[in-house]
Scaffold this active site. Sequence first.
Site, PDB file in Angstrom:
ATOM      1  N   GLU A 186       0.950  -1.325  -0.059  1.00  0.00           N
ATOM      2  CA  GLU A 186      -0.042  -0.046  -0.001  1.00  0.00           C
ATOM      3  C   GLU A 186       0.876   1.188   0.061  1.00  0.00           C
ATOM      4  O   GLU A 186       0.381   2.357  -0.677  1.00  0.00           O
ATOM      5  CB  GLU A 186      -0.969  -0.137   1.222  1.00  0.00           C
ATOM      6  CG  GLU A 186      -1.955  -1.240   1.266  1.00  0.00           C
ATOM      7  CD  GLU A 186      -2.683  -1.324  -0.188  1.00  0.00           C
ATOM      8  OE1 GLU A 186      -2.974  -0.326  -0.840  1.00  0.00           O
ATOM      9  OE2 GLU A 186      -3.165  -2.450  -0.548  1.00  0.00           O
ATOM     10  N   HIS A 189       1.819   2.005  -3.461  1.00  0.00           N
ATOM     11  CA  HIS A 189       0.514   2.762  -4.059  1.00  0.00           C
ATOM     12  C   HIS A 189       0.926   4.440  -3.905  1.00  0.00           C
ATOM     13  O   HIS A 189       0.536   5.161  -4.691  1.00  0.00           O
ATOM     14  CB  HIS A 189      -0.501   2.232  -3.675  1.00  0.00           C
ATOM     15  CG  HIS A 189      -1.024   0.790  -4.561  1.00  0.00           C
ATOM     16  ND1 HIS A 189      -0.762   0.748  -5.787  1.00  0.00           N
ATOM     17  CD2 HIS A 189      -1.700  -0.251  -4.028  1.00  0.00           C
ATOM     18  CE1 HIS A 189      -1.089  -0.609  -6.072  1.00  0.00           C
ATOM     19  NE2 HIS A 189      -1.634  -1.197  -5.163  1.00  0.00           N
ATOM     20  N   HIS A 195       0.162  -1.699  -9.798  1.00  0.00           N
ATOM     21  CA  HIS A 195       0.315  -3.191  -9.642  1.00  0.00           C
ATOM     22  C   HIS A 195       1.457  -3.676 -10.748  1.00  0.00           C
ATOM     23  O   HIS A 195       1.467  -3.312 -11.965  1.00  0.00           O
ATOM     24  CB  HIS A 195      -0.938  -3.883  -9.799  1.00  0.00           C
ATOM     25  CG  HIS A 195      -1.632  -3.772  -8.568  1.00  0.00           C
ATOM     26  ND1 HIS A 195      -3.094  -3.816  -8.647  1.00  0.00           N
ATOM     27  CD2 HIS A 195      -1.414  -3.585  -7.340  1.00  0.00           C
ATOM     28  CE1 HIS A 195      -3.589  -3.857  -7.511  1.00  0.00           C
ATOM     29  NE2 HIS A 195      -2.394  -3.918  -6.413  1.00  0.00           N
TER      30      HIS A 195
END
Length: 267
Positions: A186, A189, A195
């Site tokens: 996370e 991100h 991804h």
Amino acid sequence: EDRLRSLAEPLPPPRPGDWLAEHPEKGQTFRQYLAANPVRRSAELSTVYLCLVGAFDGPQQAVVDRTAEYLGLFVDAPVVTRRRLPTADVPARARRTHPDRGDRQFLSTYLLYEVLEPDRPADALAYLALTARDLWPGDGWNFVFGQADVRRRVGVWSIYRNGYPGPGGEAARRCLRRTVMAAAHETGHVLTLAHCTPFQCLKNGTNHQAERDDRPIHPCPVCLRKLVWNLQVEPGPYLRRLAEFHTRYGLDGADWLERAAGLLGPG
């Protein structure tokens, strides 16, 4: 990236129920990453802040503390617990009992945009919430392991599906591995990493527990290149610091990290 090509393990074709079988994605090259104008660590964005949501017992808190230690190594930045949010402070509209499974859940988007974002410090590279309650992101979803916003520098993940870590031993190691992996995924991100689709990598999307446990806890060479550029770290020492953490707490992946560090040299 080229020097580590021999360590890049291709991602096998997705099986029914896997992430890429249900969420087709194209991935992100290093050039595409740079073109995305990523959130990047700097003198202005220099600290990771945590918000702990709900209660954690002793073994769970130990996992939280070790995960905070790992995050400090992963982003090469201080990690500060900024806030503890009691369950009672989460409104009824952001809580539910899953209608079929009975899991008690928090709404992840509430935590992202109504708890974290308004309270995000100016120097936050990332402001991250961690909870022992299950998460769901809204209509049409049963649960999520975690969720992050690639522009607003906020993310959330849960240890609910990671297994209870007490009193120690294999259960604690498994819970720590899953929690550390979710934290790195996370936070990636938040740093605008998409991804990963060509290689086995901690940035692979995962749809269920077996798929998550099959994925490595380390980045692939492409995603490692993104991280090294973003954090402006020397890759060899950076990888060795991560490997030492893995070895100290009995996590897999230390061999890969040490091999990668060796191929890249001392910096």
